[in-house]
Scaffold this motif. Sequence first.
Motif, short mmCIF file in Angstrom:
data_model
loop_
_atom_site.label_atom_id
_atom_site.label_comp_id
_atom_site.label_asym_id
_atom_site.label_seq_id
_atom_site.Cartn_x
_atom_site.Cartn_y
_atom_site.Cartn_z
N ALA A 65 53.69 35.31 33.83
CA ALA A 65 53.35 35.28 35.18
C ALA A 65 52.63 36.72 35.44
CB ALA A 65 54.62 35.22 36.16
N LEU A 66 52.89 37.67 34.99
CA LEU A 66 52.22 38.97 35.39
C LEU A 66 50.80 38.88 34.52
CD1 LEU A 66 55.18 41.57 35.42
CD2 LEU A 66 54.03 40.71 36.94
N ASN A 67 50.73 38.55 33.11
CA ASN A 67 49.68 38.61 32.77
C ASN A 67 48.67 37.55 33.15
OD1 ASN A 67 49.92 40.52 30.58
ND2 ASN A 67 51.04 38.96 29.19
N GLY A 68 49.14 36.30 33.55
CA GLY A 68 48.28 35.48 34.27
C GLY A 68 47.57 36.14 35.69
N ALA A 69 48.44 36.75 36.26
CA ALA A 69 48.09 37.44 37.41
C ALA A 69 47.05 38.15 37.52
CB ALA A 69 49.33 37.84 38.08
N VAL A 70 46.87 39.17 36.39
CA VAL A 70 46.12 40.04 36.04
C VAL A 70 44.88 39.18 35.74
CG1 VAL A 70 45.21 41.99 34.65
CG2 VAL A 70 47.69 41.96 35.42
N ALA A 188 50.30 34.18 25.54
CA ALA A 188 48.91 33.89 25.22
C ALA A 188 48.43 32.56 26.01
CB ALA A 188 49.17 33.29 23.73
N GLY A 189 49.23 31.64 26.67
CA GLY A 189 48.69 30.77 27.12
C GLY A 189 48.41 30.91 28.75
N ALA A 190 48.73 32.37 29.14
CA ALA A 190 48.62 32.57 30.64
C ALA A 190 47.05 32.61 31.00
CB ALA A 190 49.14 34.07 31.00
N PRO A 191 46.11 33.22 30.38
CA PRO A 191 44.77 33.39 30.71
C PRO A 191 44.05 31.72 30.58
CG PRO A 191 45.12 35.09 28.96
CD PRO A 191 46.45 34.12 28.90
N LEU A 192 44.58 30.98 29.87
CA LEU A 192 44.11 29.51 29.82
C LEU A 192 44.48 28.89 31.04
CD1 LEU A 192 42.82 27.19 28.52
CD2 LEU A 192 44.97 26.63 27.44
N LEU A 193 45.61 29.12 31.47
CA LEU A 193 46.11 28.39 32.59
C LEU A 193 45.41 29.02 33.78
CD1 LEU A 193 48.17 26.18 34.02
CD2 LEU A 193 49.81 28.15 34.12
N ALA A 194 45.53 30.41 33.76
CA ALA A 194 44.58 30.96 34.98
C ALA A 194 43.28 30.45 35.24
CB ALA A 194 44.73 32.47 34.86
N VAL A 196 42.12 27.67 34.28
CA VAL A 196 41.91 26.29 34.75
C VAL A 196 42.41 26.38 36.37
CG1 VAL A 196 43.50 24.15 34.77
CG2 VAL A 196 42.77 25.12 32.36
N VAL A 197 43.29 27.04 36.71
CA VAL A 197 43.76 27.11 38.30
C VAL A 197 42.36 27.65 39.01
CG1 VAL A 197 45.28 28.23 39.76
CG2 VAL A 197 46.15 27.34 37.75
N TRP A 201 41.10 25.06 41.60
CA TRP A 201 41.55 25.33 43.05
C TRP A 201 41.16 26.68 43.60
CZ3 TRP A 201 45.19 23.38 39.64
CH2 TRP A 201 45.89 22.09 39.50
N GLY A 202 40.41 27.65 42.86
CA GLY A 202 39.85 28.85 43.32
C GLY A 202 38.79 28.65 44.43
N ALA A 203 38.73 29.89 45.16
CA ALA A 203 37.77 29.78 46.38
C ALA A 203 36.44 30.09 45.70
CB ALA A 203 37.94 31.09 47.06
N ARG A 204 35.54 29.28 46.08
CA ARG A 204 34.01 29.34 45.85
C ARG A 204 33.09 30.64 45.74
NH1 ARG A 204 32.15 24.58 44.47
NH2 ARG A 204 33.44 22.58 45.23
N SER A 205 32.56 31.10 44.88
CA SER A 205 31.99 32.22 45.06
C SER A 205 30.95 32.23 46.01
CB SER A 205 31.24 32.72 43.70
OG SER A 205 30.56 31.83 43.13
N ARG A 206 30.45 33.23 46.66
CA ARG A 206 29.46 33.39 47.77
C ARG A 206 28.28 33.49 47.08
NH1 ARG A 206 33.27 36.75 49.69
NH2 ARG A 206 32.46 38.64 48.73
N SER A 207 27.12 32.64 47.48
CA SER A 207 25.85 32.68 47.06
C SER A 207 24.97 33.93 47.54
CB SER A 207 25.29 31.54 47.26
OG SER A 207 25.24 31.23 48.60
#
Length: 207
Positions: A65-70, A188-194, A196-197, A201-207
Motif C-alpha cells: 500500500a505505501l509503495n503504491g501510494a508513493v 513489486a506489483g504496486a507500481p503496476l496496479l497504481a 492501472v488505477v 480512474w485518475g483525474a484527467r490532466s489539465r490542458s
Amino acid sequence: MPFVGNALSYLFSLTGVALIRRPMQARRDRDPPGHAAALAEGLRFVFGNPFLRAVLAIAAPLNFALNGAVFTIIVTLQRHDVRPGVIGLTETIVGAGGLAGALVAPGLQRWIPFPRLIRSICWASAGVLVCSAWLTTTVAAAVPLALVIFIGPACNAALFGYQAAITPDHLQGRVLSVIFMAAMSASAGAPLLAGVVVTTWGARSRS
C-alpha cells in the motif's frame, strides 16, 4: 549525487561491520544441510511462530500500500504537468520522514510499547492513505505519507530486535530471508496496479 550517496552508504556499512565485536555466533556444524533443507527449516520456523506469522500477514499488504501510494502520487503529479523539481520535493518530503524517524527511533521505542507501535503504524497508514487520496494533485500529498513513514524505523528496529531474540542462531539468515521475501515481494506489483488505477480512474490532466 544519488550514486555518490549510495557509495557512501556502503562505505559506512562496511565500517560498521568492521567494528562489530566477534564472535557473534555459536559454532556451526561442519556439514550444514543443503539449500532445500535449509529453506524448509526456515519456513517451518517462521510459519510455526505466531508472532512471525503475524508479521508476514501485516508487512506484505502494508508495504504494498505505501509503495503504491508513493508511485500514485508521482504519476498523478506528472499527469497534472507538475514541474520535475516539485515532484522531486515530494519524494524528498517522504524520505525526510523516514530519516527523522530513524533519528528518534530509540526514543520512540522507550516511550511507546512495541504492540502499540505496530498498531499505530497500521492505523496511521490507513488514515494517511485516505488523506493522501484527496491531495494527490499537490505536493501536500507527501506530508501524510511522511508522517506514517516517520514511525516505520522504530517499528522495524523493535520488530527485528525481537525476531533476533526468538530465532535460534543458526536460523537467523534463513528466517530473515523468508520475512524479507514475503514482505517485499508484493511491493513489486504496486507500481503496476497504481498505474492501472491512475490511468483508469485518475483525474484527467489539465490542458
